[in-house]
Enzyme design. Structure first.
Site, PDB file in Angstrom:
ATOM      1  N   ASP A   1    -113.289 -16.694 119.529  1.00 43.11           N
ATOM      2  CA  ASP A   1    -114.238 -16.380 120.643  1.00 43.11           C
ATOM      3  C   ASP A   1    -114.918 -17.799 121.111  1.00 43.11           C
ATOM      4  O   ASP A   1    -115.645 -18.501 120.448  1.00 43.11           O
ATOM      5  CB  ASP A   1    -115.429 -15.574 119.977  1.00 43.11           C
ATOM      6  CG  ASP A   1    -115.256 -14.040 119.734  1.00 43.11           C
ATOM      7  OD1 ASP A   1    -113.961 -13.815 119.465  1.00 43.11           O
ATOM      8  OD2 ASP A   1    -115.983 -13.494 119.967  1.00 43.11           O
TER       9      ASP A   1
ATOM     10  N   LYS B   1    -116.000 -11.936 127.554  1.00 43.71           N
ATOM     11  CA  LYS B   1    -117.059 -11.766 126.485  1.00 43.71           C
ATOM     12  C   LYS B   1    -118.326 -12.083 127.150  1.00 43.71           C
ATOM     13  O   LYS B   1    -118.291 -13.359 128.138  1.00 43.71           O
ATOM     14  CB  LYS B   1    -117.064 -12.266 125.220  1.00 43.71           C
ATOM     15  CG  LYS B   1    -118.214 -12.213 124.419  1.00 43.71           C
ATOM     16  CD  LYS B   1    -118.093 -12.707 122.826  1.00 43.71           C
ATOM     17  CE  LYS B   1    -119.153 -12.912 122.006  1.00 43.71           C
ATOM     18  NZ  LYS B   1    -118.678 -13.468 120.611  1.00 43.71           N
TER      19      LYS B   1
ATOM     20  N   LYS C   1    -116.052  -7.563 125.957  1.00 40.42           N
ATOM     21  CA  LYS C   1    -116.734  -7.548 124.938  1.00 40.42           C
ATOM     22  C   LYS C   1    -118.506  -7.799 125.151  1.00 40.42           C
ATOM     23  O   LYS C   1    -118.414  -9.118 125.432  1.00 40.42           O
ATOM     24  CB  LYS C   1    -116.296  -8.577 123.868  1.00 40.42           C
ATOM     25  CG  LYS C   1    -117.043  -8.475 122.587  1.00 40.42           C
ATOM     26  CD  LYS C   1    -116.569  -9.603 121.332  1.00 40.42           C
ATOM     27  CE  LYS C   1    -117.714  -9.757 120.324  1.00 40.42           C
ATOM     28  NZ  LYS C   1    -117.280 -10.506 119.331  1.00 40.42           N
TER      29      LYS C   1
END
Lengths: 315, 283
Positions: free
Chosen positions: A151, A215, A251
């Site tokens: 991430d 995300k 996400k």
């Protein structure tokens, strides 16, 4: 180099591509998200939604005070979220800081959780303020320790200053480091991007650069995963699929604490990107407190009476 | 043009619920009608649903830690403050009780004055509970052994239709540091919700007392089985229906009591637990 045949890797082609994107209708996006939030999901659909949401949770602990013990406890919870009920699915992944990846991976393997991937936050999370060498090294470290998902945060300062090429190149480089070993999720920190137009631009920029997932947030800045922001990102992955035939995941992370919030997100996914996205491979929810609420709602549905936080773990 | 003075239109109050220091409508959107003895319409209070109960329990649980850790002195002050606020509005309560229940206005007046005095009486108990219910226990060893009474947590109350019983049940539960969810039968809804306005101006932390109006038959079973409620005062429940509630509450060992006496310290102690602490002598 060619990126889906849409841009050639030069800053000019990228800027041209991003500039031809239409702006987001702010009022329209907000009212659509608010309208979808009023959908009522009950009984068997609710049970399905709760279990699907559990399987999509990226169970997260990102605190300075994280200890190996806490990470191990979280891993046990990830594999068997409700120890009294083996029919509850494992969560989507464990999300930790770089240095906790090895602890998490080792423990997961030891307790029968090989199917639960470890995600590491990377590239000088959460601010993204470091040199490229440091960011690459950070990512390599995490992958070497066993992270299957990275991430990364984008450099919001560069993005807001209009240096799209710089942000693009960073994602491309980190994508190279990840190679086949790790999935790449790109965090925008939408709370710092100010406008929905920027969120749309950042989404395309990241997808073109090779992101597997986009995300919303780090969880350190509010507002985070608000429904309109997620809506804009879901529209982006849907349209990107039409352009390229490749499905990118989404996400949302930060601020999703209750079952109601999570179900609202699932409704957004179904109504925007479509049911193909209703899988942990393409939709994840970054959260920590959410899992307990999902478990308590599930208990309420199976027992027929309201549950208490005393019967789920504290972390 | 001749101006004719029109009769003023009354501004009617919307009776809502009292959850977490705020006055929301029922999530179900339902209301029921309360009428006077002579059949005149009085109000449409909110008919609480089990989801309102759930929200109230969440609020009460969140409020419990702060309220139970507040000093006994501070809790006493706030209870006394409730008496002060009630005193200033005594006439309003007298007329509301007389209007919506079967008792005379003279009896209503004495109930309200009693209710005010009750708050003062319970306020006095806050810093004396420990002295009365705690103990230093004799043990065979070089140790001190103390018993200390602590509040249970979240206490639900199924109130009877009498205003003074309603006050006794709440005051007895909160003085020790419990937070409460009070289920109020329809006929008491009007004075109960006016009492919520008293609470809202008494420096009482949000969520310590939550008041839901509606049907006890509908709400009490959900309260009895709720795993996050620690105690349940069922004084307002029909004797025949108490057994089923006690059964439903067994899952989390809920303390379920019904009281026949009003003003009594045993009511306070009923929703307290004794903690035993060992401490070595001479250290």
């Amino acid at each position: 180099m060619s990126f889906y045949g849409l841009v050639d890797g030069s800053e000019k082609s990228l800027v041209d591509f991003l500039n031809q994107l239409s702006g987001v209708d702010q009022v329209g996006a907000e009212s659509r998200a608010a309208m979808l939030a009023t959908r009522s999901i009950k009984t068997t659909s609710k049970k399905w939604a709760i279990e699907t949401a559990i399987s999509m949770v990226d169970l997260t602990t990102l605190e300075g005070a994280d200890t190996p013990g806490k990470v191990r406890a979280l891993c046990s919870k990830a594999v068997r979220p409700d120890p009294t009920d083996p029919t509850v699915p494992s969560v989507g992944a464990i999300c930790v800081y770089n240095d906790m990846v090895e602890v998490a991976r080792t423990h997961l393997d030891a307790i029968g959780g090989k199917h639960v991937p470890v995600a590491a936050v990377s590239t000088a999370f959460p601010s993204g303020r470091a040199s490229m060498e440091v960011k690459i090294r950070d990512t390599q470290d995490a992958i070497n320790a066993g992270a299957a998902e990275i991430d990364m945060v984008i450099d919001r300062g560069a993005f807001l200053a209009g240096k799209y090429g710089l942000v693009f190149d960073e994602i491309v480089k980190i994508r190279e480091v990840c190679g086949e070993k790790a999935h790449l999720k790109v965090i925008f920190e939408t709370g710092e991007l100010v406008t929905y137009d920027n969120v749309r631009k950042a989404s395309y920029l990241a997808m073109l650069a090779g992101a597997d997932f986009i995300k919303t947030s780090t969880g350190k800045v509010a507002p985070a995963a608000t429904p309109p922001v997620v809506l804009v990102m879901l529209e982006a992955v849907r349209d990107f699929y039409t352009l390229t035939q490749r499905r990118i995941g989404v996400k949302p992370a930060g601020g999703i604490r209750t079952t109601k919030d999570a179900i609202k997100q699932l409704v957004l996914v179904n109504e925007t990107a479509g049911p193909d996205w209703l899988t942990p491979q393409l939709f994840r929810i970054g959260a920590s407190a959410l899992l307990n609420d999902l478990l308590m709602q599930r208990m309420k549905m199976s027992d027929g009476y309201y549950a208490s936080p005393n019967y789920v773990t504290i972390d | 043009m001749a101006t004719k003075k029109q009769a003023r239109v009354d501004v009617k109050k919307t009776y809502k619920l009292f959850i977490n220091g705020a006055f929301p409508r029922s999530e179900s959107g339902r209301v029921f009608e309360v009428s006077a003895k002579n059949g005149d319409f009085i109000a449409n209070p909110a008919l609480a649903s089990r989801k309102d109960l759930r929200d109230a329990v969440t609020a009460a649980r969140a409020a419990h830690s702060g309220w139970s850790k507040a000093t006994a002195y501070n809790r006493g002050q706030i209870l006394y403050r409730i008496a002060e606020m009630l005193e200033g509005r005594a006439e309003q309560f007298e007329s509301e009780i007389a209007l919506t229940s079967q008792i005379t206005s003279l009896k209503a007046k004495s109930q309200v004055l009693d209710a005010i005095d009750r708050w003062v009486w319970y306020a006095g108990w806050s810093d004396k509970l420990q002295a009365v219910s705690g103990a230093t226990n004799p043990v065979a060893g070089p140790f001190f052994n103390f018993s200390i009474s602590e509040p249970q947590g979240v206490v639900a109350i199924a109130s009877s239709t009498s205003f003074i019983d309603f006050i006794d049940a709440i005051a007895a539960a909160v003085v020790s540091g419990n937070s409460t969810v009070v289920l109020v039968p329809g006929s008491l809804a009007v004075p109960a919700m006016s009492f919520a306005e008293v609470l809202a101006t008494s420096d009482l932390p949000a969520g310590v007392i939550n008041i839901l109006t509606g049907s006890l038959d509908e709400l009490a079973p959900w309260a009895a089985s709720h795993m996050d409620i620690d105690g349940f005062d069922i004084s307002g429940i029909d004797k025949k229906k108490r057994g089923a509630l006690k059964e439903a509450g067994a899952e989390n060992l809920k303390r379920i009591h019904a009281f026949s006496t009003g003003q009594s310290p045993t009511r306070i102690l009923a929703f307290m637990e004794s903690k035993t602490v060992w401490h070595s002598v001479g250290v």
